[in-house]
Design a protein around this motif. Structure first.
Motif, PDB file in Angstrom:
ATOM      1  N   ARG A  61       0.693  -1.346   0.158  1.00  0.00           N
ATOM      2  CA  ARG A  61      -0.108  -0.106  -0.042  1.00  0.00           C
ATOM      3  C   ARG A  61       0.881   1.190   0.011  1.00  0.00           C
ATOM      4  NH1 ARG A  61      -1.351   4.450   1.710  1.00  0.00           N
ATOM      5  NH2 ARG A  61       0.517   4.339   3.135  1.00  0.00           N
ATOM      6  N   SER A  63       0.818   5.598  -1.589  1.00  0.00           N
ATOM      7  CA  SER A  63       0.383   6.845  -2.378  1.00  0.00           C
ATOM      8  C   SER A  63       1.440   6.900  -3.593  1.00  0.00           C
ATOM      9  CB  SER A  63       0.290   8.170  -1.717  1.00  0.00           C
ATOM     10  OG  SER A  63      -0.530   8.027  -0.559  1.00  0.00           O
ATOM     11  N   ARG A  65       1.707   9.268  -7.347  1.00  0.00           N
ATOM     12  CA  ARG A  65       1.216  10.550  -8.251  1.00  0.00           C
ATOM     13  C   ARG A  65       1.582  10.552  -9.646  1.00  0.00           C
ATOM     14  NH1 ARG A  65       2.782  11.127  -3.577  1.00  0.00           N
ATOM     15  NH2 ARG A  65       1.065  11.997  -1.792  1.00  0.00           N
TER      16      ARG A  65
HETATM   17  C1  LIG Z   1      -6.679  13.288   4.505  1.00  0.00           C
HETATM   18  C2  LIG Z   1      -5.552  13.497   3.359  1.00  0.00           C
HETATM   19  C3  LIG Z   1      -5.317  14.110   2.623  1.00  0.00           C
HETATM   20  C4  LIG Z   1      -4.330  14.164   1.523  1.00  0.00           C
HETATM   21  N1  LIG Z   1      -4.191  15.021   0.626  1.00  0.00           N
HETATM   22  C5  LIG Z   1      -3.315  15.043  -0.377  1.00  0.00           C
HETATM   23  C6  LIG Z   1      -3.333  15.908  -1.334  1.00  0.00           C
HETATM   24  O1  LIG Z   1      -3.947  16.816  -1.399  1.00  0.00           O
HETATM   25  N2  LIG Z   1      -2.548  15.821  -2.406  1.00  0.00           N
HETATM   26  C7  LIG Z   1      -1.449  14.634  -2.454  1.00  0.00           C
HETATM   27  O2  LIG Z   1      -0.739  14.487  -3.415  1.00  0.00           O
HETATM   28  N3  LIG Z   1      -1.773  13.769  -1.294  1.00  0.00           N
HETATM   29  C8  LIG Z   1      -2.566  13.918  -0.497  1.00  0.00           C
HETATM   30  N4  LIG Z   1      -2.464  12.860   0.496  1.00  0.00           N
HETATM   31  C9  LIG Z   1      -1.574  11.682   0.479  1.00  0.00           C
HETATM   32  C10 LIG Z   1      -0.465  12.031   1.463  1.00  0.00           C
HETATM   33  O3  LIG Z   1       0.324  12.930   1.098  1.00  0.00           O
HETATM   34  C11 LIG Z   1       0.198  10.486   1.672  1.00  0.00           C
HETATM   35  O4  LIG Z   1      -0.785   9.458   2.170  1.00  0.00           O
HETATM   36  C12 LIG Z   1       1.491  10.588   2.523  1.00  0.00           C
HETATM   37  O5  LIG Z   1       2.429  11.464   2.002  1.00  0.00           O
HETATM   38  C13 LIG Z   1       2.063   9.309   3.120  1.00  0.00           C
HETATM   39  O6  LIG Z   1       2.366   8.725   1.806  1.00  0.00           O
HETATM   40  P1  LIG Z   1       1.685   6.910   1.667  1.00  0.00           P
HETATM   41  O7  LIG Z   1       0.390   7.227   1.592  1.00  0.00           O
HETATM   42  O8  LIG Z   1       2.432   6.565   0.456  1.00  0.00           O
HETATM   43  O9  LIG Z   1       2.153   6.203   3.029  1.00  0.00           O
HETATM   44  C14 LIG Z   1      -3.526  13.006   1.609  1.00  0.00           C
HETATM   45  C15 LIG Z   1      -3.803  12.027   2.526  1.00  0.00           C
HETATM   46  C16 LIG Z   1      -4.715  12.058   3.288  1.00  0.00           C
HETATM   47  C17 LIG Z   1      -5.040  10.942   4.450  1.00  0.00           C
END
Ligand SMILES: Cc1cc2nc3c(=O)[nH]c(=O)nc-3n(C[C@H](O)[C@H](O)[C@H](O)COP(=O)(O)O)c2cc1C
Length: 229
Positions: A61, A63, A65
């Protein structure tokens, strides 16, 4: 879960909407713009089976882009939405994610190149809402336009009989978090890229989606195949 339409029906419906589907069911392109959402047909969705172990999914899991423009096959979209917030106990209508007091107030909208759809878990279908491509309005970062799918989590405040605005927002945000994590885990299982993100201009997106005042946008989440390096 009952599948209402056969694969042939889905292909026929896709043809009527101007989408071209590859043999794997991938939406390849839009041939003609429909004049109104009434001209689009609902897309039937199959319930998915199998997958990786839970711990393997947690290892994967993350994130992401960077997206390929490759569209999602309809069956992958079906699995994604069922995992997100599908009905896993048909006898009670309960879902794959919890919701406070089982209000099930979060609706899942799917923005794609050929329009906006609403996930209807009961009929396992995507209902056409708009023919416009509103992905660019789901966030400020460039990837929101590149990912083939932009999910928009919308809370229906009419499902709250009482409570302060703060309570409603708190429960909506918490319930969205569970659904979003299900999307993350499904993406991990299918080799898809995803990121949950803020909606920069909620009033503009709500207007484009023609939401009612009691429908509140909570978060959005881009989904697609990872960009090839
Ligand atoms: C409530 C919430 C809002 C977020 N908003 C953004 C956003 O606007 N843009 C973005 O690129 N990532 C966004 N993220 C993703 C986070 O940046 C990301 O989960 C974090 O950097 C940790 O990385 P991972 O998910 O790979 O563990 C958001 C995550 C959450 C939970």
């Amino acid at each position: 879960m009952e599948t209402k339409l056969s694969r042939r029906d889905v292909l026929k419906a896709a043809g009527a909407t101007g989408m071209i589907l590859a043999s794997g069911g991938a939406i390849l392109s839009v041939t003609s713009a429909a004049a109104s959402a009434q001209e689009l047909k609902p897309i039937a969705l199959k319930t998915p089976k199998g997958g990786n172990s839970f711990l393997q999914l947690l290892e994967k899991r993350s994130s992401s882009r960077e997206y390929s423009s490759e569209p999602l096959p309809v069956d992958v979209l079906a699995g994604l939405l069922w995992a997100a917030f599908g009905i896993n106990r048909p006898e009670s209508g309960r879902r794959t994610a919890p919701s406070a007091v089982n209000r099930q107030e979060i609706d899942i909208y799917v923005a794609a190149a050929n329009g906006l759809y609403l996930y209807d878990a009961k009929s396992s279908a995507l209902k056409p809402i708009l023919v416009d491509d509103i992905r660019a309005l789901t966030g400020r970062q460039a990837y929101v336009k590149e990912a083939p799918i932009g999910i928009i989590f919308v809370s229906d405040y009419t499902k709250f009989e009482k409570g302060t605005e703060e309570d409603k927002l708190f429960y909506s945000a918490a319930d969205t978090g569970f659904i979003s994590q299900n999307v993350y885990l499904y993406c991990a299982s299918e080799g898809l890229a995803t990121v949950v993100h803020m909606v920069a201009d909620k009033p503009a997106l709500a207007k484009a989606m023609k939401l009612r005042p009691e429908q509140k946008i909570i978060l959005a989440q881009s989904v697609g195949y990872p960009k090839k390096k």
